[in-house]
Design a protein around this motif. Structure first.
Motif, short mmCIF file in Angstrom:
data_model
loop_
_atom_site.label_atom_id
_atom_site.label_comp_id
_atom_site.label_asym_id
_atom_site.label_seq_id
_atom_site.Cartn_x
_atom_site.Cartn_y
_atom_site.Cartn_z
N GLN A 25 0.83 -1.21 0.00
CA GLN A 25 0.00 0.00 0.00
C GLN A 25 0.87 1.26 0.00
OE1 GLN A 25 -2.79 -1.10 3.31
NE2 GLN A 25 -4.30 -0.37 1.82
N GLN A 26 1.98 1.23 0.71
CA GLN A 26 2.90 2.37 0.70
C GLN A 26 3.44 2.60 -0.71
OE1 GLN A 26 5.81 1.33 3.66
NE2 GLN A 26 4.53 1.99 5.37
N ALA A 27 3.75 1.53 -1.41
CA ALA A 27 4.23 1.65 -2.79
C ALA A 27 3.14 2.26 -3.67
CB ALA A 27 4.67 0.29 -3.33
N GLY A 28 1.90 1.83 -3.48
CA GLY A 28 0.79 2.35 -4.26
C GLY A 28 0.48 3.80 -3.96
N ALA A 29 0.72 4.22 -2.72
CA ALA A 29 0.42 5.60 -2.31
C ALA A 29 1.27 6.63 -3.05
CB ALA A 29 0.61 5.75 -0.81
N LYS A 30 2.38 6.19 -3.61
CA LYS A 30 3.28 7.10 -4.34
C LYS A 30 2.84 7.30 -5.79
CE LYS A 30 7.12 5.46 -1.52
NZ LYS A 30 8.26 4.57 -1.49
N SER A 31 1.79 6.59 -6.21
CA SER A 31 1.36 6.62 -7.61
C SER A 31 0.53 7.85 -7.92
CB SER A 31 0.55 5.36 -7.92
OG SER A 31 1.34 4.22 -7.70
N ALA A 32 0.48 8.18 -9.21
CA ALA A 32 -0.24 9.38 -9.68
C ALA A 32 -1.75 9.21 -9.65
CB ALA A 32 0.22 9.72 -11.10
N ASN A 33 -2.23 7.96 -9.77
CA ASN A 33 -3.69 7.73 -9.80
C ASN A 33 -4.01 6.35 -9.24
OD1 ASN A 33 -3.53 5.76 -12.03
ND2 ASN A 33 -2.95 7.54 -13.26
N ASP A 34 -5.30 6.07 -9.11
CA ASP A 34 -5.73 4.81 -8.49
C ASP A 34 -5.33 3.58 -9.31
OD1 ASP A 34 -6.83 6.22 -6.39
OD2 ASP A 34 -8.86 6.24 -7.23
N TRP A 35 -5.37 3.69 -10.62
CA TRP A 35 -4.98 2.55 -11.46
C TRP A 35 -3.50 2.24 -11.29
CZ3 TRP A 35 -6.60 -1.64 -13.61
CH2 TRP A 35 -5.79 -2.30 -14.52
N ASP A 36 -2.66 3.26 -11.37
CA ASP A 36 -1.23 3.05 -11.19
C ASP A 36 -0.94 2.51 -9.79
OD1 ASP A 36 -0.74 3.88 -13.77
OD2 ASP A 36 -0.09 5.90 -13.20
N ALA A 37 -1.73 2.95 -8.80
CA ALA A 37 -1.56 2.46 -7.43
C ALA A 37 -1.84 0.96 -7.35
CB ALA A 37 -2.48 3.22 -6.48
N LEU A 38 -2.90 0.52 -8.03
CA LEU A 38 -3.23 -0.92 -8.04
C LEU A 38 -2.08 -1.73 -8.65
CD1 LEU A 38 -5.63 -2.99 -7.53
CD2 LEU A 38 -6.04 -2.77 -9.98
N LEU A 39 -1.54 -1.25 -9.76
CA LEU A 39 -0.42 -1.95 -10.40
C LEU A 39 0.83 -1.92 -9.52
CD1 LEU A 39 -0.71 -0.80 -14.14
CD2 LEU A 39 -1.56 -2.92 -13.09
N ALA A 40 1.09 -0.77 -8.91
CA ALA A 40 2.27 -0.64 -8.05
C ALA A 40 2.18 -1.56 -6.83
CB ALA A 40 2.45 0.81 -7.61
N GLU A 41 0.98 -1.68 -6.27
CA GLU A 41 0.79 -2.57 -5.12
C GLU A 41 1.05 -4.02 -5.52
OE1 GLU A 41 -2.90 -1.91 -3.00
OE2 GLU A 41 -2.59 0.25 -3.04
N GLY A 42 0.51 -4.43 -6.66
CA GLY A 42 0.74 -5.79 -7.13
C GLY A 42 2.20 -6.06 -7.38
N ALA A 43 2.88 -5.13 -8.05
CA ALA A 43 4.30 -5.30 -8.35
C ALA A 43 5.13 -5.34 -7.06
CB ALA A 43 4.78 -4.16 -9.26
#
Length: 196
Positions: free
Chosen positions: A74-92
């Motif tokens: 979730q911390q990784a996703g919080a750095k993303s520009a939008n919700d979609w990128d956050a979902l991908l960042a969390e998975g990665a």
């Protein structure tokens, strides 16, 4: 009565900490319960009272480590520009944690081997709940196709977990990791309502 509850909670924390170290170093099967309990000045009775058995202790350790993994994702996703990128960042990020030796041994190798199907673990269901919220929001915002939220969430969560399992079990995890993340991303993009 309050002091007794505090002591029980302290003993529980000591045992989880000692077990986490022992399971990471020796694996579940190789960890000695006598050595583990003695290392924190407790008896096997405290272990059985607090966790039922060695498997119960493993379940508590898996829940702790898996919960930390979810928080890191979730911390990784919080750095993303939008919700979609956050979902991908969390998975990665979740997949990438398969390179962590403690995560590999406890959550990805011993967890499924001794606790069974991860979809039944409370910690995995907590992760699934977070994914459902994200997917529901993305569908409502017309970022994702109008698909069943639970089905999409289970597929995305399961794909990340299984990709992490593959990386952890791979003979060359550093080579498997980018392949796993790329495949996860391509699969996830199939849910996009308006692909680029």
């Amino acid at each position: 009565m309050k002091r007794r509850a505090e002591t029980m909670e302290e003993n529980r924390a000591k045992l989880i900490g000692a077990a986490r170290k022992a399971f990471a170093e020796s694996g579940f099967a190789g960890a000695s319960m006598d050595d583990l309990t003695a290392s924190v000045g407790l008896t096997r009775g405290a272990l059985y009272h607090g966790f039922g058995d060695k498997k119960g202790l493993l379940a508590a350790v898996v829940a702790q480590v898996d919960g930390e993994m979810a928080a890191r994702a979730q911390q990784a996703g919080a750095k993303s520009a939008n919700d979609w990128d956050a979902l991908l960042a969390e998975g990665a990020a979740y997949i990438e944690m398969a390179l962590d030796p403690e995560v590999q041994r406890i959550v990805l190798l011993d967890g499924p081997a001794f606790l069974g199907d991860p979809s039944g673990w409370p910690s995995q269901n907590a992760c699934l709940s977070i994914t459902k919220q994200a997917v529901g929001k993305l569908i409502a915002e017309d970022v994702m196709k109008p698909v069943d939220i639970e089905a999409a969430s289970r597929l995305l969560s399961g794909a990340a977990f299984n990709a992490a399992l593959w990386v952890a079990a791979s003979a060359q995890p550093h080579l498997a990791l980018p392949k796993a993340i790329e495949a996860f991303t391509i699969m996830a993009e199939g849910f996009l309502a308006h692909p680029n």
